[in-house]
Design an enzyme around this catalytic site. Structure first.
Site, PDB file in Angstrom:
ATOM      1  N   VAL A  91       8.996 -14.243 -21.771  1.00  0.00           N
ATOM      2  CA  VAL A  91       8.849 -13.970 -20.332  1.00  0.00           C
ATOM      3  C   VAL A  91       7.687 -14.779 -19.755  1.00  0.00           C
ATOM      4  CG1 VAL A  91       8.358 -12.196 -18.589  1.00  0.00           C
ATOM      5  CG2 VAL A  91       9.893 -11.683 -20.501  1.00  0.00           C
ATOM      6  N   CYS A  92       6.625 -14.880 -20.505  1.00  0.00           N
ATOM      7  CA  CYS A  92       5.430 -15.593 -20.041  1.00  0.00           C
ATOM      8  C   CYS A  92       5.721 -17.077 -19.811  1.00  0.00           C
ATOM      9  CB  CYS A  92       4.301 -15.433 -21.051  1.00  0.00           C
ATOM     10  SG  CYS A  92       3.963 -13.716 -21.497  1.00  0.00           S
ATOM     11  N   SER A  93       6.422 -17.690 -20.767  1.00  0.00           N
ATOM     12  CA  SER A  93       6.699 -19.126 -20.700  1.00  0.00           C
ATOM     13  C   SER A  93       7.882 -19.478 -19.814  1.00  0.00           C
ATOM     14  CB  SER A  93       6.956 -19.677 -22.105  1.00  0.00           C
ATOM     15  OG  SER A  93       5.770 -19.664 -22.862  1.00  0.00           O
ATOM     16  N   THR A 109       5.285 -17.218 -25.233  1.00  0.00           N
ATOM     17  CA  THR A 109       6.196 -16.089 -25.444  1.00  0.00           C
ATOM     18  C   THR A 109       7.264 -16.125 -24.345  1.00  0.00           C
ATOM     19  OG1 THR A 109       4.710 -14.628 -24.214  1.00  0.00           O
ATOM     20  CG2 THR A 109       4.462 -14.665 -26.615  1.00  0.00           C
ATOM     21  N   VAL A 168       4.400 -18.012 -15.884  1.00  0.00           N
ATOM     22  CA  VAL A 168       3.602 -19.211 -15.595  1.00  0.00           C
ATOM     23  C   VAL A 168       4.371 -20.203 -14.716  1.00  0.00           C
ATOM     24  CG1 VAL A 168       2.504 -21.248 -16.632  1.00  0.00           C
ATOM     25  CG2 VAL A 168       2.029 -18.968 -17.548  1.00  0.00           C
TER      26      VAL A 168
END
Length: 168
Positions: free
Chosen positions: A60-62, A58, A66
Site C-alpha cells: 500500500v505504501c509503495s 511495502t 507515496v
C-alpha cells in the site's frame, strides 16, 4: 501520549534520521551518510505535512500512499506547504533508497527514518511490532492543524494526500 490532535504543539526535541539527497549520490546503490534531522527546530517556522506509514517498499505504501503525494505535490505546494516528509521505522539507508526508487530528488519529499519508531511510540501511533502506523500530521509553525490515524495497517483514507489537501 495518545496521539496528537489539532491545536496541540508539535513536540520539542523530535529528531529523525535522514540522508539528504544529493546529485552525486543520486543512484539507488549510492550510500549517503545519515544525519540527525531535528524536525522540531527545522519545522518551527514552516508549514509541514508529515505522513507516516508501516514500511518502505511495502504494497500500500509503495503502490498508493507515496505515489499520491508525489502526484499531488504541485497542489500541496500551491497551498503554501514548505515541507512534505514521509516517515517510517526503516533505517535511513532504506528510506533514502526508497526515495530514489520513487525518483524523488532534492528536498521535494523528505524520506525520514523514525529509528525504533521512537517518535511514533511517543505519541502512541506505533503498532505491536514496533512499526510506525499509517497517519498524517499537518504542522503550521509548530502547531498541529490536522492529525489523523488510519484505523488499520492497509487502510488509506485519512492520511492520503487527497484528504490532507482538504485540510490545508
Amino acid at each position: 501520549m495518545s496521539g496528537l490532535k489539532a491545536g496541540d504543539s508539535f513536540p520539542s526535541d523530535v529528531v529523525f534520521s535522514y540522508i539528504p539527497w544529493s546529485e552525486d549520490k543520486g543512484e539507488i546503490t549510492a550510500c549517503g551518510i545519515p544525519i540527525n534531522y531535528n524536525a522540531s527546530k527545522e519545522w518551527a517556522d514552516k508549514k509541514v505535512i508529515l505522513f507516516a506509514l508501516p514500511g518502505a517498499f511495502t504494497p500500500v505504501c509503495s503502490a498508493r500512499h507515496v505515489p499520491e503525494y508525489i502526484e499531488k505535490l504541485p497542489e500541496i505546494r500551491a497551498k503554501g506547504v514548505d515541507v512534505v516528509a514521509v516517515l517510517a521505522y526503516n533505517d535511513a539507508y532504506v528510506m533514502s533508497a526508497w526515495g530514489k526508487a520513487n525518483q524523488v530528488t532534492g528536498d521535494d519529499i523528505l524520506f525520514l527514518s523514525d529509528p525504533d519508531a521512537r517518535f511514533s511510540k511517543s505519541i502512541g501511533w506505533a503498532d505491536e511490532e514496533g512499526r510506525t502506523k499509517r497517519y498524517a500530521l499537518v504542522i503550521d509553525h509548530g502547531k498541529i492543524t490536522y492529525a489523523a490515524l488510519e484505523p488499520a495497517k492497509n487502510h488509506l483514507e485519512f492520511s492520503s494526500a487527497e484528504t490532507v489537501l482538504k485540510h490545508l
